[in-house]
Design an enzyme around this catalytic site. Structure first.
Site, short mmCIF file in Angstrom:
data_model
loop_
_atom_site.label_atom_id
_atom_site.label_comp_id
_atom_site.label_asym_id
_atom_site.label_seq_id
_atom_site.Cartn_x
_atom_site.Cartn_y
_atom_site.Cartn_z
N CYS A 107 0.81 -1.23 0.00
CA CYS A 107 0.00 0.00 0.00
C CYS A 107 0.84 1.27 0.00
CB CYS A 107 -0.95 -0.01 1.18
SG CYS A 107 -1.85 -1.57 1.32
N HIS A 112 -3.40 6.65 2.32
CA HIS A 112 -3.84 5.35 1.81
C HIS A 112 -5.24 5.05 2.38
CE1 HIS A 112 -4.31 1.21 1.04
NE2 HIS A 112 -4.02 0.80 2.26
N ASN A 138 -10.42 -0.80 -0.28
CA ASN A 138 -8.97 -0.67 -0.10
C ASN A 138 -8.29 -1.31 -1.30
OD1 ASN A 138 -6.27 -1.10 0.56
ND2 ASN A 138 -6.69 -1.56 2.71
O1 UT7 Z 1 -4.08 -1.68 3.56
C1 UT7 Z 1 -3.08 -2.20 4.39
C2 UT7 Z 1 -3.14 -1.67 5.77
N1 UT7 Z 1 -4.27 -2.24 6.43
C3 UT7 Z 1 -4.92 -1.59 7.39
O2 UT7 Z 1 -4.54 -0.49 7.72
C4 UT7 Z 1 -6.06 -2.31 8.10
C5 UT7 Z 1 -6.08 -2.01 9.59
N2 UT7 Z 1 -7.12 -2.73 10.31
C6 UT7 Z 1 -8.44 -2.45 10.18
O3 UT7 Z 1 -8.83 -1.61 9.40
C7 UT7 Z 1 -9.41 -3.13 11.10
O4 UT7 Z 1 -8.68 -3.82 12.12
C8 UT7 Z 1 -10.35 -4.15 10.41
C9 UT7 Z 1 -11.31 -3.39 9.53
C10 UT7 Z 1 -9.51 -5.13 9.60
C11 UT7 Z 1 -11.17 -4.92 11.45
O5 UT7 Z 1 -11.90 -4.01 12.28
P1 UT7 Z 1 -11.78 -4.14 13.86
O6 UT7 Z 1 -12.66 -3.11 14.41
O7 UT7 Z 1 -10.33 -4.10 14.24
O8 UT7 Z 1 -12.42 -5.55 14.11
P2 UT7 Z 1 -11.83 -6.76 14.98
O9 UT7 Z 1 -10.88 -7.54 14.16
O10 UT7 Z 1 -11.37 -6.24 16.31
O11 UT7 Z 1 -13.12 -7.61 15.21
C12 UT7 Z 1 -14.20 -7.16 16.07
C13 UT7 Z 1 -15.33 -8.15 15.99
C14 UT7 Z 1 -14.87 -9.60 16.15
O12 UT7 Z 1 -15.92 -10.31 16.81
P3 UT7 Z 1 -15.80 -10.65 18.39
O13 UT7 Z 1 -14.58 -11.49 18.52
O14 UT7 Z 1 -15.69 -9.33 19.07
O15 UT7 Z 1 -17.08 -11.37 18.64
C15 UT7 Z 1 -14.77 -10.08 14.75
O16 UT7 Z 1 -14.94 -11.48 14.64
O17 UT7 Z 1 -15.94 -8.07 14.70
C16 UT7 Z 1 -15.94 -9.37 14.10
N3 UT7 Z 1 -15.79 -9.19 12.66
C17 UT7 Z 1 -16.84 -8.96 11.86
N4 UT7 Z 1 -18.16 -8.85 12.09
C18 UT7 Z 1 -18.95 -8.62 11.04
C19 UT7 Z 1 -14.66 -9.21 11.92
N5 UT7 Z 1 -14.96 -9.01 10.63
C20 UT7 Z 1 -16.30 -8.84 10.56
C21 UT7 Z 1 -17.19 -8.61 9.52
N6 UT7 Z 1 -18.50 -8.49 9.80
N7 UT7 Z 1 -16.76 -8.48 8.23
#
Ligand code: UT7
Length: 332
Positions: A123, A254, A288
C-alpha cells in the site's frame, strides 16, 4: 589515467504532469458480501467505512486495468506514449512473479522500449514510485516517467474470510512525472520512506511455492500501528518539504479504513493542519485498493472538483512489509 564519465543532464526539478485511473465495472455492495459471509452492511460501514467496492472479472488481467489508467494519465499530461521513456508499476498482486507487470503495461500503452520495472511495497507502493520517478527525472536517467499503482486483490482473497474479503478491492491509478524548468517549479517534495520488517507477519499472502496463497491480515495490530505511526510520517514529509501543517490543502492517505483516516486527520489538525483541509474518503466507494488507492482518490477528487491546479497535497501510503512512504505534491 581513470577517465571522467560524462554525467546525464538532469532536470532542476520534477513535477506531476497528469493523472489517470481505472476501475472494473462491477460494483459489489456490502449486502452482496453478506450473502456469502457472516457480515452486514452496518458493521462494514461503521468499522471500515466502505459502502461498495469494484471487483474485476476473473479473466481481466491486472495489466489491462493498469494500462487503462496509464493511458489516461499520458493523455492528461498532454503527451503521446512515445514521449514516456520509463514506466514503474507498483503492485503486490501480480498472478505470477515473472514476468513483471511494467514491461507488458508499457507495450499495451504503446511506449517505445521504456525502462520498465515493478516495485512491491504494497500500500506504500505509489508513494515509493512517485519518489523514485522524481529522482530519475532530476538525475537525468528519464525525461517522462509513468508511475502506476495497480492491484487485483480479488485474485488473492479468501472469499470465505469476512475479516479480509469485505475490505480489499481492485483498481489502478497513475501519474506522469516530468521535468520542471526551475527548482521553483518543482512539484514533488522529498520522499520520507521506511519499513519495519520485524512486523512482516501482520499482512502477508500465506502459501507454499506452487500453491496459490491467500491474503491474511492481523487487522487490529495493523490498525494500532497505523493510528500511531502514520501521522508522524506525514508530519515529517511536510517538514522535509519546508512547509507547515497549515499549508496542506488536501490530505490523501492510503484508503485502508475510514477510522484510520479520521484518527490521522485529527492528529494533523492538532499539529496545525487547517479545519478546511480536504481529506480523501475514496474508500467509501472504492474499498482498499492497496497501491492504487492514493492515485485513484486523487483522480476521483479532481473529477469531482475537490482538487484544483496549485493545491498542496499530502500523500502517505502504509501497509504490508510493514512499509510506508509519503511526500508533498503540488497538483498540476
Ligand atoms: O491496507 C493495508 C493496511 N491495512 C490496514 O490499515 C487495516 C487495519 N485494520 C483495520 O482496518 C481493522 O482492524 C479491520 C477493519 C480489519 C477490522 O476491524 P476491527 O474493528 O479491528 O475488528 P476486529 O478484528 O477487532 O473484530 C471485532 C469483531 C470480532 O468479533 P468478536 O470477537 O468481538 O465477537 C470479529 O470477529 O468483529 C468481528 N468481525 C466482523 N463482524 C462482522 C470481523 N470481521 C467482521 C465482519 N462483519 N466483516
Amino acid at each position: 589515467m581513470t577517465p571522467t564519465l560524462r554525467p546525464s543532464p538532469g532536470a532542476p526539478g520534477a513535477r506531476v504532469l497528469g493523472w489517470g485511473s481505472s476501475q472494473p465495472q462491477r460494483v459489489v455492495t456490502n449486502d452482496e458480501l453478506a450473502e456469502r459471509v457472516a457480515t452486514n452492511d452496518n458493521w462494514i460501514r461503521e468499522r471500515v467505512g466502505i459502502v461498495s467496492r469494484r471487483i474485476a472479472d476473473p479473466e481481466t488481467p491486472l495489466v489491462e486495468i493498469a494500462a487503462d489508467a496509464g493511458s489516461k494519465a499520458v493523455a492528461d499530461a498532454g503527451l503521446s506514449p512515445t514521449d514516456v521513456d520509463s514506466i514503474i508499476v507498483a503492485t503486490c498482486t501480480m498472478p505470477n512473479p515473472i514476468p513483471n507487470a511494467a514491461a507488458q503495461v508499457g507495450t499495451r500503452i504503446g511506449l517505445a522500449a521504456p525502462g520498465a520495472f515493478d516495485i512491491n511495497t504494497a500500500c506504500a507502493g505509489f508513494c515509493y514510485g512517485l519518489g523514485i520517478a522524481s529522482d530519475l527525472v532530476r538525475a537525468g536517467s528519464s525525461r517522462h516517467v509513468l508511475v502506476i499503482g495497480a492491484e487485483k486483490l480479488s485474485h488473492w482473497l479468501d472469499w470465505d474470510d469476512r475479516a479480509t474479503c469485505i475490505i480489499f478491492a481492485d483498481g489502478a491509478g497513475a501519474a506522469v512525472v516530468g521535468p520542471a524548468p526551475t527548482t521553483d517549479d518543482a512539484g514533488i517534495g522529498p520522499l520520507v520512506w521506511g519499513s519495519d520488517g520485524s512486523q512482516y507477519p501482520l499482512i502477508r499472502i500465506l502459501g507454499e511455492p506452487g500453491e496459490s496463497g491467500l491474503l491474511h491480515q492481523e487487522g487490529q495490530a495493523v490498525f494500532r500501528w497505523a493510528t500511531t505511526q502514520v501521522a508522524p510520517i506525514a508530519l515529517r514529509a511536510i517538514e522535509r518539504a519546508g512547509l507547515a501543517p497549515e499549508d496542506i490543502d488536501v490530505f490523501i492517505p492510503h484508503q485502508a479504513n475510514l477510522r484510520i483516516i479520521d484518527a490521522v486527520t485529527k492528529r494533523l489538525r492538532k499539529e496545525g493542519a487547517r479545519e478546511d483541509m480536504r481529506v480523501a474518503q475514496d474508500i467509501v466507494h472504492s474499498g482498499n485498493t492497496s497501491s492504487a488507492s492514493i492515485p485513484l482518490a486523487i483522480d476521483h477528487m479532481r473529477a469531482a472538483g475537490q482538487i484544483s491546479r496549485g493545491d498542496v497535497m499530502l500523500l502517505v501510503g502504509f501497509g504490508a512489509g510493514l512499509s510506508y512512504a509519503g511526500q508533498v505534491v503540488i497538483c498540476p
